[in-house]
Write a protein that holds these residues in place. Structure first.
Motif, short mmCIF file in Angstrom:
data_model
loop_
_atom_site.label_atom_id
_atom_site.label_comp_id
_atom_site.label_asym_id
_atom_site.label_seq_id
_atom_site.Cartn_x
_atom_site.Cartn_y
_atom_site.Cartn_z
N GLU A 120 32.36 -12.84 8.29
CA GLU A 120 32.21 -11.39 8.32
C GLU A 120 32.64 -10.83 6.98
OE1 GLU A 120 34.18 -9.57 11.55
OE2 GLU A 120 33.09 -10.68 13.11
N ILE A 121 31.79 -9.98 6.39
CA ILE A 121 32.05 -9.40 5.08
C ILE A 121 32.17 -7.89 5.26
CG2 ILE A 121 31.22 -9.12 2.71
CD1 ILE A 121 29.61 -11.68 3.07
N ALA A 128 22.49 -11.47 7.91
CA ALA A 128 21.64 -12.19 8.87
C ALA A 128 20.95 -13.33 8.13
CB ALA A 128 20.61 -11.26 9.49
N VAL A 129 20.85 -14.46 8.78
CA VAL A 129 20.20 -15.62 8.18
C VAL A 129 19.17 -16.17 9.16
CG1 VAL A 129 22.19 -16.23 6.76
CG2 VAL A 129 21.95 -17.22 9.05
N VAL A 130 18.14 -16.83 8.62
CA VAL A 130 17.12 -17.51 9.41
C VAL A 130 16.85 -18.85 8.74
CG1 VAL A 130 14.69 -17.55 10.06
CG2 VAL A 130 16.01 -15.45 10.34
N TYR A 131 16.78 -19.90 9.56
CA TYR A 131 16.34 -21.20 9.05
C TYR A 131 15.40 -21.80 10.07
CZ TYR A 131 16.07 -25.98 7.51
OH TYR A 131 15.58 -27.19 7.10
N VAL A 188 26.57 -19.03 3.09
CA VAL A 188 27.35 -17.82 2.85
C VAL A 188 28.79 -18.19 3.14
CG1 VAL A 188 27.71 -15.39 3.42
CG2 VAL A 188 25.40 -16.38 3.60
N PHE A 189 29.71 -18.01 2.16
CA PHE A 189 31.08 -18.47 2.34
C PHE A 189 32.05 -17.60 1.54
CE2 PHE A 189 29.02 -20.81 -1.01
CZ PHE A 189 29.94 -20.83 -2.06
N GLU A 190 33.32 -17.62 1.95
CA GLU A 190 34.36 -16.85 1.28
C GLU A 190 35.02 -17.72 0.22
OE1 GLU A 190 38.35 -14.19 2.39
OE2 GLU A 190 37.24 -15.29 3.95
#
Length: 739
Positions: free
Chosen positions: A508-509, A515-518, A534-536
């Motif tokens: 959470e940012i 949102a992501v789609v693969y 997506v990472f901190e």
């Protein structure tokens, strides 16, 4: 199309076999030779499958009219691989027995680049000038017992009784179709030609002998006598329980006889006098022709002799009809096996394959069918049960699960396992517990992978023809099941590897919706080259603890499979490690570029969009990003305008010493950043790409006012709906929306 010749080339693919069949059928239809199409399509299907499965090359199908015959040749590009008439365990040439049975002549020809198998069929309405000959391989073109290697993606496996084999057509197969199977010589004659011969025969007998009635009695498979045709008073008489074994010695000696009311045949027909003569075929008693009267002593020895001559003539007519009937049933056999193989080749799902095997068997060959599978160091497992009567399926499954006898492993044969089930289970199953049962091992690549068990009611024994057909079908089913098992294992392994290359979750940012789609391409049998993350990364050194930063990346490795997966894993994990070392976005790309180049020949080209997210104090977030050969990200403003958010830079894995730079994007509240792989922009339909002519920009503009998740869902649905065929490339996208 040329009136005398036609040819077409097809790729080495399973679907090409169906295309070859359609080509042959159309060519013959254009030439006005539809009557020859069934045999031509079946034989071509066999040879095309051999070319795909065993030669592994593209193949050419050519048709030519020569001397009143139709000559068809299937030529592959593997001239060094010889073929010969196969045995049971052969790995090539499996279509040749079918060709030998169907064609007037056939042969094999070679040159330096290709190998061809040809066959001749007579032009419809003429007798072939070709005679059965010894082919180039030295094989006789006469009948062969084994069925060939069938093929086709879909088709009807059945055929109508007493009619020409139904042509195979592309369409779903019907489990309820029936076929005429090859049978023993004592089969009840029922073709139109046989019926006509018997009707003419009894009319002649009645007229010549002046009898009150006449009849032809046929010997059924179990020895019972069946009324084949009758006229006069004989047509009104029930036959009763007359059997061939109960006939007098004259019948078994092949001689006519005259008798009174005490004769078994006269008693069955309620006649007071009778003249009879046996009908024979190849030394077997196939029936009896009789003349009957209600007057005692009506017939004498001269009548018997005349009836004997009439019986000899009728035997010849019936034998010709029987041979034709047997030939048609052989064609039905070959068509069934070819189309069954086609259906089995059309799926790589293990459960669906086993279900299809059972439904091909029932009700054509048996009343019920069960499929067992074998795992290493474990007993056989009952995987699928199918019964023609749905109400008996549960009882049959319970009966089979309690059957204790071991299944045969060496070859097909009767199985008495039902007798070992507990008495209460047998009672619950009813008459099914007494069924005749045969078991056929499923052997693929030299090992047993399961067993097919089929059953019929106790009063309906399996004819030899049904057992032979089930044995042939079990060999083909074994390969289909094993292929499905291997594919399932490969798919599971690929899925596990693919999951390991994707992030476990999305953080959470603050101030940002993510949102992501693969969506991998194909059926999951190969690992794709697309990835996202997506990472901190934590606070900047020396900065406040609350000033966290995040990174995101979306990339596409050239190719698929293990090699692409290796680069994907290298890229995703290196991104996290290098970002944790507080390397800037350009430095991360430069280091990753050197890592890929250092892989040498194992390296793959990589397009990558990498960015760093930092929270702003007021109305949005600032993003520093770099696009290395990747589709440029797009920004959607609240007013519906769309703009590109970065500049193009070289992709990774090509040049050393590239200086990358970042572009800064201030994403204000309500604005959306869309990042995609080329599986989105290069989605194809009829020569058009989704990204052509600002297609993606227009699509994104229609997402004004939507949340990040809604934008991702709309883009994903638009990609799916853009073309009629499934996408052949992976799809990945990241949507960031300032909130």
């Amino acid at each position: 199309m040329d009136r005398q010749t036609a040819s077409a080339t097809f790729p080495s693919a399973a679907t090409a076999v169906a295309d070859a069949r359609r080509f042959v059928r159309k060519a013959l239809a254009d030439w006005g030779m539809d009557e020859a199409a069934d045999d031509a399509v079946l034989a071509t299907s066999e040879l095309a499958t051999n070319a795909v499965a065993y030669a592994g090359t593209s193949f050419e199908v050519s048709l030519r009219l020569e001397d009143g015959d139709i000559k068809i040749e299937v030529r592959d590009r593997h001239p060094t691989r010889g073929i010969e008439m196969p045995g049971v365990t052969a790995t090539s040439g499996r279509g040749l027995p079918s060709i030998a049975r169907i064609a007037a002549s056939w042969g094999v020809s070679y040159d330096h680049r290709t190998k061809g198998v040809w066959f001749r069929l007579p032009r419809p309405g003429t007798e072939s000038k070709a005679v059965p000959s010894v082919a180039a391989t030295g094989q006789d073109a006469g009948p062969a017992r084994a069925a060939g290697n069938g093929t086709a993606r879909r088709g009807r496996a059945g055929r109508k009784s007493h009619d020409r084999a139904e042509p195979a057509r592309d369409g779903a197969g019907s489990a309820g179709d029936t076929i005429d199977l090859p049978v023993a010589g004592d089969r009840l004659l029922s073709s139109p030609a046989a019926v006509e011969a018997m009707e003419d025969g009894v009319a002649t007998v009645r007229e010549v002998l002046g009898a009150e009635g006449a009849a032809v009695l046929l010997t059924e498979r179990d020895g019972r006598m069946i009324m084949g045709s009758s006229t006069g008073t004989a047509a009104e008489m029930p036959l009763g329980e007359l059997s061939a074994a109960g006939l007098g010695p004259a019948a078994h000696a092949g001689s006519p006889w005259v008798a009174g009311g005490a004769d078994p045949t006269a008693t069955a027909l309620r006649a007071r006098s009778l003249a009879a003569a046996p009908l024979e075929s190849q030394g077997r008693l196939t029936g009896v022709v009789v003349a009957v009267s209600s007057v005692p002593g009506r017939f004498d020895e001269a009548d018997g002799a005349r009836l004997g001559r009439l019986a000899d003539e009728m035997s010849l007519s019936l034998e010709k009809a029987r041979v034709g009937e047997l030939e048609r049933s052989w064609r039905g056999w070959l068509s069934f096996v070819a189309e069954a193989s086609d259906l089995l080749a059309g799926t790589l799902d293990q459960e669906r394959t086993m279900a299809l095997v059972a439904q091909l068997v029932v009700p054509r060959l048996a009343t019920w069918c069960a499929v067992y599978t074998v795992a290493e160091a474990e007993p056989d497992r009952l995987a699928y049960v199918w019964h023609a009567d749905e109400n008996r399926a549960d009882g049959l499954r319970d009966l089979l699960e309690h059957a204790g006898a071991a299944l045969p492993t060496d070859g097909p044969g009767p199985w008495n396992g039902l007798a070992t089930a507990p008495e209460e289970v047998r009672a619950a199953a009813g008459a099914t517990a007494a069924d005749h049962v045969y078991a056929f091992p499923l052997i693929a690549r030299g090992r047993r992978i399961g067993t097919i068990v089929i059953g019929r009611p106790s009063g309906d024994r399996f004819p030899r023809s049904a057992i032979e057909l089930a044995e042939e079908l079990s060999r083909r089913a074994a390969l289909a099941v094993d292929n499905a098992r291997l594919f399932s294992a490969q798919t599971a392994m690929s899925s596990a590897l693919q999951r390991s290359l994707l992030p476990p979750g999305i953080p959470e940012i603050p101030g940002l919706e993510v949102a992501v789609v693969y969506e991998p391409a194909g059926e999951g049998s190969e690992v794709g080259g697309d990835f996202y993350d997506v990472f901190e990364t934590g606070p900047r050194p020396g900065g406040p603890a609350s000033a966290s930063r995040w990174r995101f990346a979306i990339g596409d490795v050239c190719g698929t499979g293990p090699e692409a997966a290796a680069v994907t894993g290298l890229a995703r994990h290196a991104l996290r490690i290098l970002a944790a070392e507080d390397m800037s976005v350009p430095d991360v790309l430069a280091r990753l570029n050197r890592l890929i180049l250092g892989e040498g020949e194992r390296g793959r080209l990589l397009t990558l969009l990498h960015g760093e997210i930092a929270a702003r104090r007021r109305d949005g977030v600032r993003i520093r990003l770099a696009s290395a050969g990747h589709p440029l990200p797009l920004v959607l403003a609240p007013d519906g305008s769309v703009r590109e958010a970065a500049s193009a830079q070289p992709l990774l894995g090509v040049f050393d010493g590239v200086d990358f730079h970042t572009d800064v994007v201030d994403l204000r509240r309500g604005e959306v950043l869309l990042c995609v792989t080329d599986g989105v922009t290069e989605r194809r339909a009829d020569g058009r790409l989704l990204g052509d002519g600002d297609g993606l920009e227009r699509l994104l503009a229609g997402c004004t006012g939507l949340s990040a998740g809604a934008v991702a869902a709309r883009i994903q649905r638009a990609v799916r709906d853009f073309g009629p065929e499934p996408s052949n490339d992976d799809i990945a996208l990241i949507v960031l929306r300032a909130s």
